[in-house]
Design an enzyme around this catalytic site. Structure first.
Site, PDB file in Angstrom:
ATOM      1  N   SER A  28       4.249 -14.082  15.149  1.00 40.84           N
ATOM      2  CA  SER A  28       5.311 -14.165  14.152  1.00 40.84           C
ATOM      3  C   SER A  28       4.797 -14.787  12.856  1.00 40.84           C
ATOM      4  CB  SER A  28       6.484 -14.993  14.692  1.00 40.84           C
ATOM      5  OG  SER A  28       7.462 -15.214  13.691  1.00 40.84           O
ATOM      6  N   CYS A  44      -4.420  -1.111   5.569  1.00 40.35           N
ATOM      7  CA  CYS A  44      -3.585  -1.937   6.445  1.00 40.35           C
ATOM      8  C   CYS A  44      -4.309  -2.209   7.762  1.00 40.35           C
ATOM      9  CB  CYS A  44      -2.253  -1.246   6.717  1.00 40.35           C
ATOM     10  SG  CYS A  44      -1.312  -0.813   5.242  1.00 40.35           S
ATOM     11  N   TRP A  47       4.670  -2.776  14.843  1.00 48.28           N
ATOM     12  CA  TRP A  47       5.242  -4.105  15.087  1.00 48.28           C
ATOM     13  C   TRP A  47       6.197  -4.088  16.280  1.00 48.28           C
ATOM     14  CZ3 TRP A  47       2.836  -8.071  13.519  1.00 48.28           C
ATOM     15  CH2 TRP A  47       2.159  -8.081  12.304  1.00 48.28           C
ATOM     16  N   THR A 102       0.805  -1.227   0.000  1.00 47.11           N
ATOM     17  CA  THR A 102       0.000   0.000   0.000  1.00 47.11           C
ATOM     18  C   THR A 102       0.831   1.267   0.000  1.00 47.11           C
ATOM     19  OG1 THR A 102      -0.087   0.114   2.413  1.00 47.11           O
ATOM     20  CG2 THR A 102      -1.827  -1.173   1.307  1.00 47.11           C
ATOM     21  N   CYS A 112      -2.473   3.558   8.045  1.00 53.33           N
ATOM     22  CA  CYS A 112      -3.023   3.238   6.722  1.00 53.33           C
ATOM     23  C   CYS A 112      -4.351   2.512   6.895  1.00 53.33           C
ATOM     24  CB  CYS A 112      -2.029   2.371   5.953  1.00 53.33           C
ATOM     25  SG  CYS A 112      -2.701   1.537   4.505  1.00 53.33           S
TER      26      CYS A 112
END
Length: 346
Positions: free
Chosen positions: A127, A263, A99, A88, A260
């Site tokens: 993960s 996202c 993260w 994106t 985003c």
């Protein structure tokens, strides 16, 4: 910075909302309202819907997610087919912060031998999800913005996932975990109301659900994908379960901080799917049966099935493309003069 139209999700006209979705809760923005989370007109999510809808689903709480993902005035509906999971343009410190917070604050990777099995499970699930997201970004990447050329980014695939065997293993682990949840809830999922008002599509959906739940090859290959009965044992089991629930709820809440919009859509969807899998697997007694009547929200079923799809597509991509990508990247590493494609992304 979120800079591409591909990061956007556009609103849906009110007349495209199925009637069952309008009661009792509905929030509909005008068709021309493209306001985005970060103030850029081209960053709004495409919320165009067709005329299908689910009916007859109940509201049920999920202790593993941050908030009650029921229909309310703060939610809108989107067609996921119009908002594919892909690159994106959401890159930089903002993406990394999410993260970093997930891993450092809620899901740290403890040194070997210093972590209980339950905490290992949480880390491996996150993960594996992270690996899957990276794979989908690399598989559908904007290679040249000036010509709008899209394609695979093998460098990103290798740098983010393939060069780390533990990330590939965690991807498989997360897939098996979610698969176990789907098969464990087979009776519920088979009997759920997939009623959208489109009889042909409803029959097709019911048939596909049955094919998934009773696939003989899948049952033979993975008779028990994950044994959840091994967890939460001993006197500290209940306390540990509450602690990990809190950590996962924090991770769920972090998805609202993604800048985003597209996202954030896929992040919230897949984390909800993972939370639904946790809800299913850890509502059991010692006989590996659902200890109480399982109740899932419509959004939980949608998220669970879509997460299983995303993970299975990631594994398919790794199996089919991984070996050739590894050979290409190994040649490039041994011969730095060879060209490396693309840029890193979140």
């Amino acid at each position: 910075m979120c800079r591409l139209r591909d990061c956007s999700v556009c609103e849906c006209p009110e007349n495209e909302f199925p009637e069952p979705f309008k009661k009792p809760f509905l929030r509909v923005l005008p068709a021309d309202d493209l306001a985005c989370q970060e103030g850029k007109p081209d960053n709004a999510v495409d919320r165009t819907l067709d005329s299908r809808a689910f009916k007859g689903w109940i509201e049920a709480d999920n202790p593993w997610t941050n908030d009650d993902e029921t229909d309310n005035g703060e939610m809108t509906y989107v067609n996921l087919l119009l908002n594919p999971e892909r690159y994106t343009g959401y890159v930089g410190s903002s993406a990394r912060r999410i993260w970093d917070a997930v891993y450092s604050e809620n899901c740290p990777k403890y040194p070997s031998g210093e972590i209980c099995q339950e905490k290992k499970v949480l880390y491996k699930l996150i993960s594996g999800l992270h690996s899957s997201i990276s794979i989908h970004i690399a598989a559908d990447y904007l290679l040249d913005e000036s010509t709008n050329k899209w394609g695979q980014n093998p460098e990103l695939m290798y740098d983010r996932v393939l060069r780390y065997p533990d990330r590939v293993r965690n991807l498989y682990f997360t897939f098996l975990f979610v698969l176990r949840a789907v098969t464990k809830a087979a009776d519920y999922l088979e009997q759920a109301e997939y009623d959208t008002g489109n009889h042909t599509e409803d029959l097709k959906t019911q048939s596909l659900v049955r094919q998934l739940l009773h696939n003989p090859k899948l049952q033979a290959a993975c008779p028990l994908p994950f044994d959840e009965a091994e967890l939460w044992q001993g006197q500290s089991g209940p306390e540990l379960k509450l602690q990990i629930q809190k950590q996962f709820r924090n991770i769920s809440a972090l998805m609202d901080c993604v800048g985003c919009e597209k996202c954030r859509l896929w992040g919230k969807l897949q984390v909800l799917g993972l939370g639904t899998a946790l809800k299913i697997l850890f509502s059991v007694d010692g006989q590996n049966q659902l200890s109480e009547s399982l109740q899932l929200q419509r959004n939980e079923v949608i998220a669970l099935v879509n997460l299983l799809n995303r993970l299975s597509e990631s594994i398919k991509y790794v199996c089919e493309q991984g070996p050739s990508i590894e050979k290409i990247m190994e040649r490039q590493i041994s011969d730095p003069s060879e060209t490396r494609l693309g840029k890193s992304s979140a």
